[in-house]
Design an enzyme around this catalytic site. Structure first.
Site, PDB file in Angstrom:
ATOM      1  N   TYR A  57      -0.675   4.294  12.655  1.00  0.00           N
ATOM      2  CA  TYR A  57      -2.147   5.062  12.608  1.00  0.00           C
ATOM      3  C   TYR A  57      -3.095   4.436  13.822  1.00  0.00           C
ATOM      4  O   TYR A  57      -2.427   3.739  14.695  1.00  0.00           O
ATOM      5  CB  TYR A  57      -2.247   4.290  11.441  1.00  0.00           C
ATOM      6  CG  TYR A  57      -1.715   5.426  10.464  1.00  0.00           C
ATOM      7  CD1 TYR A  57      -2.295   6.976   9.842  1.00  0.00           C
ATOM      8  CD2 TYR A  57      -1.361   4.998   8.945  1.00  0.00           C
ATOM      9  CE1 TYR A  57      -1.302   7.625   8.718  1.00  0.00           C
ATOM     10  CE2 TYR A  57       0.162   5.390   8.507  1.00  0.00           C
ATOM     11  CZ  TYR A  57      -0.237   6.762   8.334  1.00  0.00           C
ATOM     12  OH  TYR A  57       0.779   7.764   7.479  1.00  0.00           O
ATOM     13  N   ARG A  97      -2.452  -5.180   8.546  1.00  0.00           N
ATOM     14  CA  ARG A  97      -1.722  -5.241   7.970  1.00  0.00           C
ATOM     15  C   ARG A  97      -1.089  -4.607   9.291  1.00  0.00           C
ATOM     16  O   ARG A  97      -1.748  -3.764  10.385  1.00  0.00           O
ATOM     17  CB  ARG A  97      -1.085  -3.634   7.613  1.00  0.00           C
ATOM     18  CG  ARG A  97       0.456  -3.453   7.647  1.00  0.00           C
ATOM     19  CD  ARG A  97       0.952  -2.461   5.914  1.00  0.00           C
ATOM     20  NE  ARG A  97       1.793  -2.890   4.911  1.00  0.00           N
ATOM     21  CZ  ARG A  97       2.359  -2.897   4.399  1.00  0.00           C
ATOM     22  NH1 ARG A  97       2.234  -0.980   5.211  1.00  0.00           N
ATOM     23  NH2 ARG A  97       3.621  -3.119   3.895  1.00  0.00           N
ATOM     24  N   THR A 132       0.335   5.810  -0.124  1.00  0.00           N
ATOM     25  CA  THR A 132      -0.055   6.507   0.205  1.00  0.00           C
ATOM     26  C   THR A 132       0.372   7.930  -1.339  1.00  0.00           C
ATOM     27  O   THR A 132       1.452   7.954  -1.649  1.00  0.00           O
ATOM     28  CB  THR A 132      -0.050   7.433   0.961  1.00  0.00           C
ATOM     29  OG1 THR A 132      -0.880   6.871   2.090  1.00  0.00           O
ATOM     30  CG2 THR A 132      -0.686   9.019   1.318  1.00  0.00           C
ATOM     31  N   GLN A 172      -7.547  -0.768   1.624  1.00  0.00           N
ATOM     32  CA  GLN A 172      -6.292  -0.583   2.622  1.00  0.00           C
ATOM     33  C   GLN A 172      -7.186   0.124   3.444  1.00  0.00           C
ATOM     34  O   GLN A 172      -7.806   1.534   2.626  1.00  0.00           O
ATOM     35  CB  GLN A 172      -4.640  -0.688   2.817  1.00  0.00           C
ATOM     36  CG  GLN A 172      -4.117  -0.030   4.443  1.00  0.00           C
ATOM     37  CD  GLN A 172      -2.896   0.159   3.942  1.00  0.00           C
ATOM     38  OE1 GLN A 172      -2.765   1.562   3.888  1.00  0.00           O
ATOM     39  NE2 GLN A 172      -2.216  -0.488   4.956  1.00  0.00           N
ATOM     40  N   HIS A 186      -5.544  -1.773   8.447  1.00  0.00           N
ATOM     41  CA  HIS A 186      -4.363  -0.528   8.632  1.00  0.00           C
ATOM     42  C   HIS A 186      -4.120  -0.485  10.069  1.00  0.00           C
ATOM     43  O   HIS A 186      -4.245   0.110  10.802  1.00  0.00           O
ATOM     44  CB  HIS A 186      -4.065   0.981   7.958  1.00  0.00           C
ATOM     45  CG  HIS A 186      -2.650   0.975   7.740  1.00  0.00           C
ATOM     46  ND1 HIS A 186      -1.529   0.366   8.121  1.00  0.00           N
ATOM     47  CD2 HIS A 186      -2.493   2.797   7.067  1.00  0.00           C
ATOM     48  CE1 HIS A 186      -0.705   0.944   8.177  1.00  0.00           C
ATOM     49  NE2 HIS A 186      -0.538   2.237   7.085  1.00  0.00           N
ATOM     50  N   PRO A 239       0.796  -1.096   0.137  1.00  0.00           N
ATOM     51  CA  PRO A 239      -0.329  -0.291   0.091  1.00  0.00           C
ATOM     52  C   PRO A 239       0.630   1.220  -0.022  1.00  0.00           C
ATOM     53  O   PRO A 239       1.994   1.105   0.865  1.00  0.00           O
ATOM     54  CB  PRO A 239      -0.798  -0.866   1.712  1.00  0.00           C
ATOM     55  CG  PRO A 239      -0.168  -1.073   2.359  1.00  0.00           C
ATOM     56  CD  PRO A 239       0.726  -1.991   1.133  1.00  0.00           C
ATOM     57  N   ALA A 267      -0.837  -0.805  11.160  1.00  0.00           N
ATOM     58  CA  ALA A 267       0.839  -0.243  11.344  1.00  0.00           C
ATOM     59  C   ALA A 267       0.943   0.645  11.299  1.00  0.00           C
ATOM     60  O   ALA A 267       0.382   1.829  11.078  1.00  0.00           O
ATOM     61  CB  ALA A 267       0.947  -1.159  10.329  1.00  0.00           C
TER      62      ALA A 267
HETATM   63  C1  LIG Z   1       5.508   7.385  -1.117  1.00  0.00           C
HETATM   64  C2  LIG Z   1       4.745   6.068  -0.156  1.00  0.00           C
HETATM   65  C3  LIG Z   1       3.628   5.934   0.617  1.00  0.00           C
HETATM   66  C4  LIG Z   1       3.189   4.933   1.520  1.00  0.00           C
HETATM   67  N1  LIG Z   1       1.839   5.330   1.913  1.00  0.00           N
HETATM   68  C5  LIG Z   1       1.508   4.131   2.622  1.00  0.00           C
HETATM   69  C6  LIG Z   1       0.536   3.278   3.095  1.00  0.00           C
HETATM   70  O1  LIG Z   1      -0.945   4.431   2.793  1.00  0.00           O
HETATM   71  N2  LIG Z   1      -0.111   2.218   3.526  1.00  0.00           N
HETATM   72  C7  LIG Z   1       0.363   1.858   4.345  1.00  0.00           C
HETATM   73  O2  LIG Z   1       0.744   1.051   4.641  1.00  0.00           O
HETATM   74  N3  LIG Z   1       1.861   1.522   3.904  1.00  0.00           N
HETATM   75  C8  LIG Z   1       2.466   3.266   3.244  1.00  0.00           C
HETATM   76  N4  LIG Z   1       3.864   3.224   3.093  1.00  0.00           N
HETATM   77  C9  LIG Z   1       5.148   1.631   3.262  1.00  0.00           C
HETATM   78  C10 LIG Z   1       5.039   0.859   2.211  1.00  0.00           C
HETATM   79  O3  LIG Z   1       4.170   0.047   2.018  1.00  0.00           O
HETATM   80  C11 LIG Z   1       5.914  -0.295   2.628  1.00  0.00           C
HETATM   81  O4  LIG Z   1       5.901  -0.808   3.496  1.00  0.00           O
HETATM   82  C12 LIG Z   1       7.917   0.651   3.196  1.00  0.00           C
HETATM   83  O5  LIG Z   1       7.684   1.488   1.689  1.00  0.00           O
HETATM   84  C13 LIG Z   1       8.501  -0.073   3.119  1.00  0.00           C
HETATM   85  O6  LIG Z   1       8.772  -1.684   2.263  1.00  0.00           O
HETATM   86  P1  LIG Z   1       9.484  -1.176   0.471  1.00  0.00           P
HETATM   87  O7  LIG Z   1      10.901  -1.829   1.280  1.00  0.00           O
HETATM   88  O8  LIG Z   1       8.920  -2.476   0.183  1.00  0.00           O
HETATM   89  O9  LIG Z   1       9.714  -0.116   0.013  1.00  0.00           O
HETATM   90  C14 LIG Z   1       4.107   4.089   2.330  1.00  0.00           C
HETATM   91  C15 LIG Z   1       5.142   3.542   1.429  1.00  0.00           C
HETATM   92  C16 LIG Z   1       6.164   4.590   0.351  1.00  0.00           C
HETATM   93  C17 LIG Z   1       7.270   5.010  -0.200  1.00  0.00           C
END
Ligand SMILES: Cc1cc2nc3c(=O)[nH]c(=O)nc-3n(C[C@H](O)[C@H](O)[C@H](O)COP(=O)(O)O)c2cc1C
Length: 357
Positions: free
Chosen positions: A171, A219, A15, A91, A166, A13, A168
């Site tokens: 939040y 999550r 944002t 999500q 969500h 997920p 995690a």
């Molecule tokens: C731009 C951006 C927006 C994110 N928005 C959310 C979100 O809306 N919900 C969420 O649970 N995690 C969000 N995350 C966290 C990611 O889902 C993920 O857990 C985090 O980037 C680590 O994983 P990765 O190492 O594969 O990037 C976001 C991460 C990034 C980079």
């Protein structure tokens, strides 16, 4: 497997603050999500979507799932994803005290009137500092629960393949688990059992509302968006209790996130990762996330043979990661310029144009 996917490549997920000012998803968001489906991801988890017309919205231009206009726009995105044989889970997110912008209310709510550590995320809109939160009343909590329930029902009607609560990253649901955020002295605060109780109540209510034929997951993490150090004081015991309680409450899957899937994060000297606790202590489906890339994908896939592997930054940099990975083609790292000054799709599209992508 809790969901019938064509492969285990999953988009985490993310944002993107690119809905219109009424929280209605745009055609550009449809392009964005469809691109992952075209690129071969078996499952896409949407960005965090707000769930009520009260304190759940956290960011400007965040999409919601609280009315027919939003649901209709999401339905079109679901159809664009399904066309390519991919599945999509929404999500559902209540911002809690991490609310930075909300078009309905001025005051964030949390388990207690406690602000997050660190600074707000300017990636999602400039704000001078954290807002002053207030402790959620019993009625606030009932309304927040009703928001999760109604949004989950709308997601089911719109054709989503499931919802992910969500729980995690700091939040609202995550805040209940945390001794930093949760200083309540009622049935929802204090002991580990009490800190888990509200989260379990929300899971049960959503499950009861959507029935057993719709995927419901959650999550979880210890870390928050501004605090990579937080640990549940009960250590691994907290994770075990949480996982078993969530399983009993009726989740189909648990999605773990950490700075790295392989990190052993618990206080009191644990030898297990959060993902290993879920895999070993429960029968529920598992999605793992945190630092997965082309160098470790095969190892994690082998260690967790029944899990889906969720990629965040690598998926942003390579919306066709599954195809590239399988064909041994080069894979890019995320250039953060793509998300600056705000993580909007407009900025990403401009960056791609400027960089010939
Ligand atoms: C731009 C951006 C927006 C994110 N928005 C959310 C979100 O809306 N919900 C969420 O649970 N995690 C969000 N995350 C966290 C990611 O889902 C993920 O857990 C985090 O980037 C680590 O994983 P990765 O190492 O594969 O990037 C976001 C991460 C990034 C980079």
């Amino acid at each position: 497997m809790f969901i019938d996917v064509s492969n285990r490549f999953t988009v985490a997920p993310m944002t993107r603050t690119s809905a219109d000012e009424h929280g209605v998803p745009t055609a550009l968001m449809g392009d964005y999500y469809e691109r992952f489906a075209k690129g071969g991801f078996g499952l896409i988890i949407t960005e965090g979507v707000y769930t009520d017309d009260r304190a759940s919205q956290g960011y400007v231009n965040q999409p919601g799932m609280i009315n027919a206009d939003q649901a209709d726009a999401w339905q079109q995105i679901v159809e664009r994803i399904h066309k390519h044989g991919s599945k999509v889970i929404m999500q559902l997110m209540h911002a809690g005290v991490q609310m930075q912008y909300n078009r309905f209310v001025d005051e964030p709510i949390g388990p207690s009137a406690v602000q997050p550590k660190g600074e707000p995320l300017n990636l999602y809109g400039d704000v001078p500092g954290w807002l002053e939160p207030r402790e959620a009343t019993a009625s606030d909590l009932e309304q927040a629960l009703n928001g999760f329930v109604a949004s989950a029902q709308r997601a089911k009607e719109a054709g989503f393949d499931g919802v992910e609560l969500h729980g995690a990253n700091g939040y609202l649901l995550n805040e209940f688990l945390s001794t930093h955020f949760n200083q309540r002295e009622d049935d929802f605060g204090g002991s580990l059992d009490k800190r888990i109780a509200y989260v379990a109540q929300v899971v049960k209510a959503v499950r009861a509302a959507v029935g057993s034929d719709f995927v419901v997951g959650i999550r979880i993490s210890q870390i928050t968006v501004t605090d990579n150090e937080y640990q549940w004081p009960e250590g691994e015991e907290a994770a075990v209790k949480l996982v078993k309680t969530l399983e009993a409450a009726g989740v189909d899957f648990i999605h773990t996130t950490d700075t790295s899937v392989g990190r052993k994060p618990f206080a009191c000297g644990s030898e297990r990762t959060l993902a290993q606790v879920v895999a070993q202590e429960s029968e529920v489906g598992l999605i793992i996330n945190g630092g997965i890339d082309e160098t470790n994908y095969a190892d994690y896939a082998a260690e967790f043979p029944n899990a889906l592997l969720a990629l965040g930054k690598k998926a942003l940099a390579n919306p066709d990661f599954p195809e590239r990975f399988q064909d041994d083609k080069p894979l890019a790292d995320l250039d953060f310029q793509m998300l600056l000054p705000k993580a909007t799709l407009e900025n990403e599209w401009q960056w791609r144009k400027d960089n010939g992508q």
